[in-house]
Design an enzyme around this catalytic site. Sequence first.
Site, PDB file in Angstrom:
ATOM      1  CG  ASP A 472      -2.280   0.557   0.935  1.00 10.81           C
ATOM      2  OD1 ASP A 472      -2.371   1.421   0.051  1.00 10.81           O
ATOM      3  OD2 ASP A 472      -3.257   0.159   1.604  1.00 10.81           O
ATOM      4  CG  ASP A 535      -9.536   2.259  -0.322  1.00 12.00           C
ATOM      5  OD1 ASP A 535      -9.083   1.163  -0.689  1.00 12.00           O
ATOM      6  OD2 ASP A 535      -8.979   2.977   0.536  1.00 12.00           O
TER       7      ASP A 535
HETATM    8  C1  GLA Z   1      -5.787   1.698   2.109  1.00 14.85           C
HETATM    9  C2  GLA Z   1      -6.199   0.551   1.196  1.00 14.85           C
HETATM   10  C3  GLA Z   1      -7.258  -0.274   1.871  1.00 14.85           C
HETATM   11  C4  GLA Z   1      -6.737  -0.805   3.182  1.00 14.85           C
HETATM   12  C5  GLA Z   1      -6.267   0.355   4.055  1.00 14.85           C
HETATM   13  C6  GLA Z   1      -5.556  -0.133   5.293  1.00 14.85           C
HETATM   14  O1  GLA Z   1      -6.821   2.607   2.258  1.00 14.85           O
HETATM   15  O2  GLA Z   1      -6.629   1.037  -0.024  1.00 14.85           O
HETATM   16  O3  GLA Z   1      -7.656  -1.337   1.046  1.00 14.85           O
HETATM   17  O4  GLA Z   1      -5.684  -1.686   2.947  1.00 14.85           O
HETATM   18  O5  GLA Z   1      -5.363   1.197   3.360  1.00 14.85           O
HETATM   19  O6  GLA Z   1      -5.118   0.900   6.080  1.00 14.85           O
END
Ligand code: GLA
Length: 768
Positions: A472, A535
């Site tokens: 990430d 997301d």
């Molecule tokens: C980001 C990712 C999510 C999740 C969060 C965890 O927002 O896109 O899918 O993994 O971080 O903190």
Amino acid sequence: MITRIENAFFLSTSSTTLLLRINEVGKPVTEYFGPRIEAVLPEAAFAKKEVTMGRTVVYDKDRSDTISLNDIPSDVSTLGKGDHHSPSLLLRSPKGVVFDFDFVSASIGEAKEMEGYPTPRGAKEELTLLLEDQAMGVQVELHYLVYEETNVIGRYVKIINLDEGKLTIEKAMSSQLVLENKQFELISNYGNWAGEFQAERQPLSHTRIEFGSDTGSAGDYHNPFFYLMAKGASLNHGDAYGFNLIYSGNHLQQIETDSYGKVRVLQGISPLNFRPTLAKGASFITPMAVLTYSNEGSNGIAHNFHSFIDGHVIPEHFSFVDRPVAYNNWEATYFKFSEHKIRSLIKKAAELGIELFVLDDGWFGHRDTEHSSLGDWKIYKKKLRHGIKGLADYAHKLGMKFGLWFEPEMISEDSDLFAAHPEYAVSDGIHKPSEGRFQRVIDMTNPEVRDYLFHALKGIISEAGIDYIKWDYNRIFSDLPASGTFCHDFILGLYDLLKRLRAEFPNLLMENCASGGGRNDLGMFSFFAQGWVSDDTDSFERAKMQAAMAVGYPQSVLSNHVSAKTSHQMLRKTSFGTKFDVAAIGVLGYELDIKELDPIDEREIKAQIAYYKEHRHLFQFGRYDVLQPLEDGALIIEVSDGKEAEVSYMNYLQTPHPGIETLRLVNLNPELTYDYAVRHEEIDFRRFGSIINQVTPIHLKEEGKLVNFISRRFGYGIEKFEGQAHGSLLLGGGLKLGRQWAGTGMNDQTRILLDFGGRLYRFKPKEN
Ligand code: GLA
């Protein structure tokens, strides 16, 4: 194949040709880019003898008394010799700012790997044109790589300083392409968190169009992928040109239409705060840009880029290899989980048929919120007593792979790493650093940091037997150090670390994520076999984003999860059936509390996973065609292999007066007879409200206890839709669908889709 005829170079792929030549005044120009032509008689494509246009500057009256650099389709442009477009190279040396590069030599040879950058593998040939400005002591190499069977040309530029004086690069674009103006429309993709890949269409005007990203990463704000559609071009027909950059940092795209019927397209690193300097003997290489042409409209662009990315960009180990069905705990638990909860999810996931269990954020340091622990890649013992290994072993025992979340490029101020090494966090050393998502960016330009991260990740991956990681990246840059190449060096540092990890763990499946799709670009896909699209897991929003992204990226890299019925991002309620119909076009996963499923939902999800596994290769690697865009009332997508097909249908808004709809496919065998069927789904009785009383023997209160009780167990089976049809009809006139719910009347073929509802249709050759 690259063929040279005197000063002309035919760069031919299976269906296209890019014809270059060195013109009368020693400049490389693109004379033609279109359908493949025979490598003979190039002269017919050359510009005819020029006339001098009004006030323009005649470049060199001794070589031609008419040619102006402003009017020729140059492959590279500079300042100060009469070309008044935005240049592709802007250089400065103690001697001056005017640079004039003349052709020196050309070589055709085996394609070479680029230093520092990921290079798509498998180009057989490379053309290098060497240019020089002798007076300034600077050379430029223009590189062209031909990815023959996928119709893609890769281009990059190398700048070499041979002079005593220091050369400053103020702008160095990877490619310049000049096209005849075919009344193009530009389709680019802007976006933001939870709303990446918003396709935007605009006609070209004589105003220069510029977009890109200066956030430190290729960015959700503007993806480097875009395309141009000639007037009259549509989904399957007409001239279309696709562009992308194999780079994950700041980028700029410029499209400039001049008054003499030409369009100049530039793509490369953003020049904002980018100032490499070259001492004598030093050189700079730009990242590679990629170009493609198709006379089969936007679907043609998708076919070219999909086969290019699947075959040449994605790590070799995963090229055309089926990806597993994943479960991710993020939207089920966020940070609030215990070892017991995770074990129960693992068990349930295995029962549903999931193949990969992913433990997301919150397993390391003392991370219970976004405020701490990034950088401390050590197990949070209080939360997970038996460590990651305990969980991975459990998943493995149940026949699943196990994956883990990391965010290596970040550091929390509340972490052991920051306490020991505050200098690892990026800062300009003057101002109080700003945070984003309560975290700082770690300095990937520092080899010591990369070493630390390599060993930290390697330790956990090997110790626990991790099969997958989600990588990430959750904030954009701020507080940049003074260096004029910091952002670029950061990306090269990132590539260096990724290269080491790939070499150490070639089998490790890696998913790219940046708060969703904030960095889904070809640089990242050179290391990662898939990317989290957004997301926002609401299926209607996702359908739009996936469709926009899939023009430039294959569905095998689109990681799509079925999440809870009520979207956490939109609070829009959608059935699991529809969520699957959208998520199936790509790499399928689940992200919701599967311990809380009603019997009807559990049945549905088990059936979905089984259905997906049966057709997985088609969903992930089938030819991708948009049959109808959302603007026409429903987004319809076909994935097919020329013999079989799956069609995903996503309705927009229901209307009171639905018309008759026809499904017309594009990639089946016209000589075969097909069995077709809709995937079975059940509609929640509660969606019918009180009108249900028209058919029930007893009165049911809308959303009453009895309806709730029944709805958790049973649903209303969707329309009947199966039969046989000939391939020629499916490709010709098309197959009639049942009429949508019209508020009156109804029969067993009525399609009750509702707003944002989906369906999945299967087409299989009839078995004899
Ligand atoms: C980001 C990712 C999510 C999740 C969060 C965890 O927002 O896109 O899918 O993994 O971080 O903190």
